[in-house]
Enzyme design. Structure first.
Site, PDB file in Angstrom:
ATOM      1  N   HIS A 108      68.953  42.849 -48.520  1.00 19.55           N
ATOM      2  CA  HIS A 108      69.602  41.779 -49.277  1.00 19.55           C
ATOM      3  C   HIS A 108      68.683  40.561 -49.440  1.00 19.55           C
ATOM      4  CE1 HIS A 108      73.362  41.402 -51.224  1.00 19.55           C
ATOM      5  NE2 HIS A 108      74.031  40.714 -50.330  1.00 19.55           N
TER       6      HIS A 108
ATOM      7  N   ASN B 269      76.714  34.872 -51.028  1.00 16.20           N
ATOM      8  CA  ASN B 269      77.908  34.797 -51.867  1.00 16.20           C
ATOM      9  C   ASN B 269      78.169  33.419 -52.459  1.00 16.20           C
ATOM     10  OD1 ASN B 269      78.127  37.439 -51.059  1.00 16.20           O
ATOM     11  ND2 ASN B 269      80.024  37.172 -49.943  1.00 16.20           N
TER      12      ASN B 269
ATOM     13  N   ASN C 182      77.452  39.795 -55.473  1.00 20.38           N
ATOM     14  CA  ASN C 182      78.178  38.546 -55.232  1.00 20.38           C
ATOM     15  C   ASN C 182      77.331  37.289 -55.413  1.00 20.38           C
ATOM     16  OD1 ASN C 182      80.659  39.789 -54.774  1.00 20.38           O
ATOM     17  ND2 ASN C 182      80.216  40.083 -52.604  1.00 20.38           N
TER      18      ASN C 182
ATOM     19  N   ASP D 212      68.271  41.730 -55.171  1.00 19.10           N
ATOM     20  CA  ASP D 212      68.295  43.161 -54.855  1.00 19.10           C
ATOM     21  C   ASP D 212      69.305  43.883 -55.731  1.00 19.10           C
ATOM     22  OD1 ASP D 212      70.957  43.529 -52.799  1.00 19.10           O
ATOM     23  OD2 ASP D 212      70.129  41.513 -53.012  1.00 19.10           O
TER      24      ASP D 212
END
Length: 185
Positions: free
Chosen positions: A19, A66, A112, A91
């Site tokens: 991530h 997020n 997100n 990613d």
């Protein structure tokens, strides 16, 4: 003026995880372009430099993935950066590990961090570089994206980051469609 944002999660426990490939690309871009990322403001860390006569900002939001838009929007407003000058590196589970895909616009695709940026800048019409991290059949998405890359994946990811850095640098002198034509090949 250009703003290049790499998405990731702050903190050592997230270093080198799938991530955080956006953060990895920004770190490499910082070295390559000689732009120190040492300013703390806008819920992020950022740096500013001149590359090929173009003012370039590099940003790593520190809001956690997020909420990335909570960092991007204030920096854009403060420095009067237009959405046309925004590029986000992140990613992508739907691309094979190490594959790089540049796009001029698009949906969040379930990501997100991208959902947050789209919500805060009020459009999905901004440039992006997606770096493939593939998809695991065994782990949940959350567990998978928060794992480090395997030893076997490291060369592909390093190559993808180097390709991303070259594409970002090219964007300072070429139009984005030209950069896409070269680096999506």
């Amino acid at each position: 003026m250009k703003l290049i944002v790499g998405l990731g999660n702050p903190g050592k426990k997230f270093n080198n995880t799938r991530h955080n490939v956006g953060f990895m690309a920004i770190d490499e871009l910082s070295k390559e372009l000689g732009i120190s990322i040492d300013q703390k403001k806008f819920n992020g860390v950022y740096g500013k430099g001149i590359v090929n006569g173009e003012t370039v900002y590099l940003l790593k939001p520190q809001t956690y993935m997020n909420l990335s838009g909570e960092s991007v929007r204030p920096l854009m407003e403060y420095f009067n950066i237009e959405v046309d000058d925004l590029l986000v590196i992140y990613d992508d589970l739907d691309l094979p590990t190490g594959k790089v895909r540049l796009r001029q616009k698009g949906s969040a695709g379930g990501h997100n961090g991208m959902k947050s940026i789209i919500a805060h800048v009020h459009t999905q019409e901004f440039k992006r570089v997606r770096i493939g991290i593939d998809r695991s059949g065994r782990d949940t998405v959350i567990d998978y994206v928060l794992k480090p890359f395997s030893k076997e994946e490291q060369p592909s990811i390093q190559e993808a980051i180097e390709r991303t850095v070259k594409a970002c640098e090219a964007w300072t002198t070429e139009s984005f469609p030209e950069v896409m034509n070269h680096y999506n090949a």
